[in-house]
Design a protein around this motif. Sequence first.
Motif, mmCIF file in Angstrom:
data_model
loop_
_atom_site.group_PDB
_atom_site.id
_atom_site.type_symbol
_atom_site.label_atom_id
_atom_site.label_comp_id
_atom_site.label_asym_id
_atom_site.label_seq_id
_atom_site.Cartn_x
_atom_site.Cartn_y
_atom_site.Cartn_z
ATOM 1 N N GLN A 29 0.806 -1.225 0.000
ATOM 2 C CA GLN A 29 0.000 0.000 0.000
ATOM 3 C C GLN A 29 0.836 1.272 0.000
ATOM 4 N N LEU A 30 2.113 1.140 0.288
ATOM 5 C CA LEU A 30 2.934 2.342 0.475
ATOM 6 C C LEU A 30 3.180 3.139 -0.809
ATOM 7 N N PRO A 31 3.378 2.508 -1.981
ATOM 8 C CA PRO A 31 3.528 3.325 -3.196
ATOM 9 C C PRO A 31 2.322 4.213 -3.476
ATOM 10 N N LYS A 32 1.106 3.683 -3.228
ATOM 11 C CA LYS A 32 -0.094 4.511 -3.433
ATOM 12 C C LYS A 32 -0.137 5.651 -2.418
ATOM 13 N N LEU A 33 0.268 5.357 -1.191
ATOM 14 C CA LEU A 33 0.335 6.419 -0.186
ATOM 15 C C LEU A 33 1.317 7.496 -0.612
ATOM 16 N N ALA A 34 2.457 7.092 -1.169
ATOM 17 C CA ALA A 34 3.450 8.061 -1.635
ATOM 18 C C ALA A 34 2.863 8.958 -2.718
ATOM 19 N N GLN A 35 2.117 8.351 -3.648
ATOM 20 C CA GLN A 35 1.485 9.144 -4.701
ATOM 21 C C GLN A 35 0.486 10.144 -4.109
ATOM 22 N N GLU A 36 -0.314 9.697 -3.163
ATOM 23 C CA GLU A 36 -1.312 10.574 -2.552
ATOM 24 C C GLU A 36 -0.645 11.683 -1.746
ATOM 25 N N LEU A 37 0.445 11.357 -1.071
ATOM 26 C CA LEU A 37 1.145 12.368 -0.280
ATOM 27 C C LEU A 37 1.721 13.446 -1.183
ATOM 28 N N ARG A 38 2.271 13.030 -2.320
ATOM 29 C CA ARG A 38 2.778 14.026 -3.286
ATOM 30 C C ARG A 38 1.648 14.922 -3.783
ATOM 31 N N GLU A 39 0.552 14.305 -4.141
ATOM 32 C CA GLU A 39 -0.588 15.081 -4.655
ATOM 33 C C GLU A 39 -1.103 16.047 -3.606
ATOM 34 N N PHE A 40 -1.112 15.618 -2.351
ATOM 35 C CA PHE A 40 -1.585 16.475 -1.259
ATOM 36 C C PHE A 40 -0.666 17.685 -1.103
ATOM 37 N N ILE A 41 0.649 17.456 -1.107
ATOM 38 C CA ILE A 41 1.612 18.554 -0.981
ATOM 39 C C ILE A 41 1.466 19.522 -2.141
ATOM 40 N N ILE A 42 1.382 18.979 -3.358
ATOM 41 C CA ILE A 42 1.258 19.827 -4.541
ATOM 42 C C ILE A 42 -0.001 20.682 -4.466
ATOM 43 N N ALA A 43 -1.122 20.081 -4.080
ATOM 44 C CA ALA A 43 -2.402 20.794 -4.038
ATOM 45 C C ALA A 43 -2.362 21.952 -3.051
ATOM 46 N N ILE A 44 -1.768 21.739 -1.886
ATOM 47 C CA ILE A 44 -1.720 22.806 -0.876
ATOM 48 C C ILE A 44 -0.747 23.901 -1.275
ATOM 49 N N VAL A 45 0.459 23.518 -1.683
ATOM 50 C CA VAL A 45 1.477 24.525 -2.005
ATOM 51 C C VAL A 45 1.073 25.326 -3.242
ATOM 52 N N GLY A 50 4.858 28.086 -0.696
ATOM 53 C CA GLY A 50 5.751 27.414 0.237
ATOM 54 C C GLY A 50 6.902 26.759 -0.494
ATOM 55 N N HIS A 51 7.622 25.872 0.204
ATOM 56 C CA HIS A 51 8.766 25.174 -0.368
ATOM 57 C C HIS A 51 8.287 23.844 -0.940
ATOM 58 N N LEU A 52 8.424 23.680 -2.235
ATOM 59 C CA LEU A 52 7.808 22.532 -2.905
ATOM 60 C C LEU A 52 8.797 21.412 -3.212
ATOM 61 N N ALA A 261 8.695 20.771 -11.744
ATOM 62 C CA ALA A 261 9.561 20.888 -10.568
ATOM 63 C C ALA A 261 10.838 20.079 -10.732
ATOM 64 N N GLU A 262 10.764 18.969 -11.472
ATOM 65 C CA GLU A 262 11.956 18.182 -11.748
ATOM 66 C C GLU A 262 12.855 18.891 -12.754
ATOM 67 N N GLU A 263 12.248 19.557 -13.736
ATOM 68 C CA GLU A 263 13.021 20.182 -14.815
ATOM 69 C C GLU A 263 13.514 21.581 -14.460
ATOM 70 N N ASN A 264 12.820 22.254 -13.536
ATOM 71 C CA ASN A 264 13.194 23.623 -13.140
ATOM 72 C C ASN A 264 13.324 23.673 -11.620
ATOM 73 N N GLN A 265 14.364 23.018 -11.117
ATOM 74 C CA GLN A 265 14.463 22.791 -9.680
ATOM 75 C C GLN A 265 14.713 24.071 -8.896
ATOM 76 N N VAL A 266 15.405 25.039 -9.473
ATOM 77 C CA VAL A 266 15.649 26.298 -8.763
ATOM 78 C C VAL A 266 14.348 27.073 -8.612
ATOM 79 N N ILE A 267 13.598 27.205 -9.702
ATOM 80 C CA ILE A 267 12.341 27.964 -9.674
ATOM 81 C C ILE A 267 11.325 27.286 -8.759
ATOM 82 N N TYR A 268 11.251 25.962 -8.809
ATOM 83 C CA TYR A 268 10.223 25.240 -8.059
ATOM 84 C C TYR A 268 10.677 24.861 -6.646
ATOM 85 N N HIS A 269 11.811 25.416 -6.194
ATOM 86 C CA HIS A 269 12.145 25.274 -4.771
ATOM 87 C C HIS A 269 11.049 25.929 -3.938
ATOM 88 N N ALA A 270 10.676 27.140 -4.334
ATOM 89 C CA ALA A 270 9.569 27.867 -3.700
ATOM 90 C C ALA A 270 8.908 28.678 -4.809
#
Length: 600
Positions: A29-45, A50-52, A261-270
């Motif tokens: 179940q942990l890979p699905k949790l990881a996906q949901e956690l990423r989506e949750f962080i992205i949605a809020i930030v 904040g720092h993404l 965020a992967e391709e523009n890591q400086v800009i997507y730091h925050a």
Amino acid sequence: MLDFRFHMNSSILQHINSPEELRKLSLEQLPKLAQELREFIIAIVATKEGHLGASLGVVELTIALHYVFNTPIDNLIWDVGHQAYGHKILTGRKEIFETNRQLNGISGFPKRSESKYDTFGTGHSSTSISAILGMALAAKLDGASEKNHIAVIGDASIASGMAFEALNHAGATDANILIILNDNAIGIDPSVGALKKYLTNVKKGTAKDENIFECLNFDYTGPIDGHDIELVISTLEKLKTKKGPKLLHLITTKGKGLKQAEENQVIYHAPGKFNKETGDLLPKSKEFQPAKYQDVFGHTIVELARHNKKIIGITPAMPTGSSLKFMMQEFPERAFDVGIAEQHAVTLAAGMTTEGYMPFCTIYSTFLQRAYDQVIHDVAIQNLPVIFCLDRAGLVGQDGATHHGLYDIAYLRCIPNLILAVPMNELELRNMMYTAQLGLNHPIVIRYPRGRGVLKEWKVPFEKIEIGKAKKLKNGTKIVVLSIGHIGNMVTDVLHDIEPNEKIGHYNMRFIKPLDSTALKHIFDSYDHIITIEDGCKIGGFGSAIVEFANELSYHKPITVLGIDDKIIEHGTTKELHQITKIDALSFKLKINTILNATK
């Protein structure tokens, strides 16, 4: 195990409010949790800012750490705290995470007073290994040697001197610590230095025979894929049973899970606000906005460097944040990013000064605190004319208590030989930089805030500024306001609206050290009440300097000192924090009117 047989069609994260609940999940179940956690962080930030990138890069590691270790009994430290969003969400703060960095909300960094899972506050980098070693040694003294102590540190942070000091000590102990090196080749800007090259060679399998961490007596494991959650968990399970100092080398991608965020890591730091579905940054307002002070610095040093080949630029790991990036692009051989190494940056500048160069050492106010001895011992005592450009002075907003630049006036004003200059606007910053590179007999600090200035046009011909000379902005008869720095623009606006306006004078002091004694003698002889205002701490600050001046010359006029009281200021927007600390326009206007009424 929790019964999540329906998990393919429902959220796992919604059921996880503590690590105890997390540990009831199956590995599947942990890979699905990881996906949901990423989506949750992205949605809020995306909406709250904040720092993404840093937190997206450690999602699997975050889950694995809380899954394997018995937090908070086992101590876990995140260094630097940019990467701790997932940690906060999994440790009981999911429902309030949307308040992250908001006034009266949760902090953007780990904070001991906020949660028992935040074992150590980490707003500045490179402190985790020292802190976790202290905890581990204390546990041993308490007879609790079975406890685990884990510090997660980035490859940019581990290159700092303090981290190496701690590694050196830890390797000579039998402390039960695990250092997890989160290697993604970037802090805020790309990592620099020989250690980065070494770690790159380790990843490619081309490093020399000796492993630097093994030589320091650490049990080294890695490098391994930090996004393979089962591999990370199985590795942590093995390390959990080993005693003594251990180091796990993880390879991760900052911004993992969001293409931009992967391709523009400086800009997507925050990145500010962005579209959570596409990742695209939201368009900025097309209305005119004044330049940021950091960009005025960045463009001005380039202009000066074109005509003065002795000018050098130095920054400790903040070329984008300080805008030294402009000089690094045009004069790469004369601009140096030295990594997260503030002490080294200051003494490097001092060394270059002895050879006839003019280093501009650009550094945030909160980070110069980390190099205080070097400012005194290596610069001031030897009276070397290093030019410090002190960015992010004053209240900086949502980064909060660890990042406010509130103490620099107080901690610098007491140092002999140091000139302390504070521009009121972009043009004064530009001219102070110009004046400094004409040649001074003393080191100088030029202090300016985070954010934008006030002028439409500032790229005008340079003018020399007389050191220690204040500027009278408005005549008055009863009350005079002495302002220092950008806050003087607010003072000007407020005084324009106050009646009777002619009773109030205003001086832009420009220099805290040396003070304009001629102007101050005239002021104390001419006015009944003096008001000072600054965006720094009142104890030892600019207002204190005026009070000391009055005392030395036996003036007995009332002096009202406006600034930051003796307390820690937490996070919120800069506007909100100015209101709380009563250095905003409305509070200032009320204070002026109160004094005016009292003098009638």
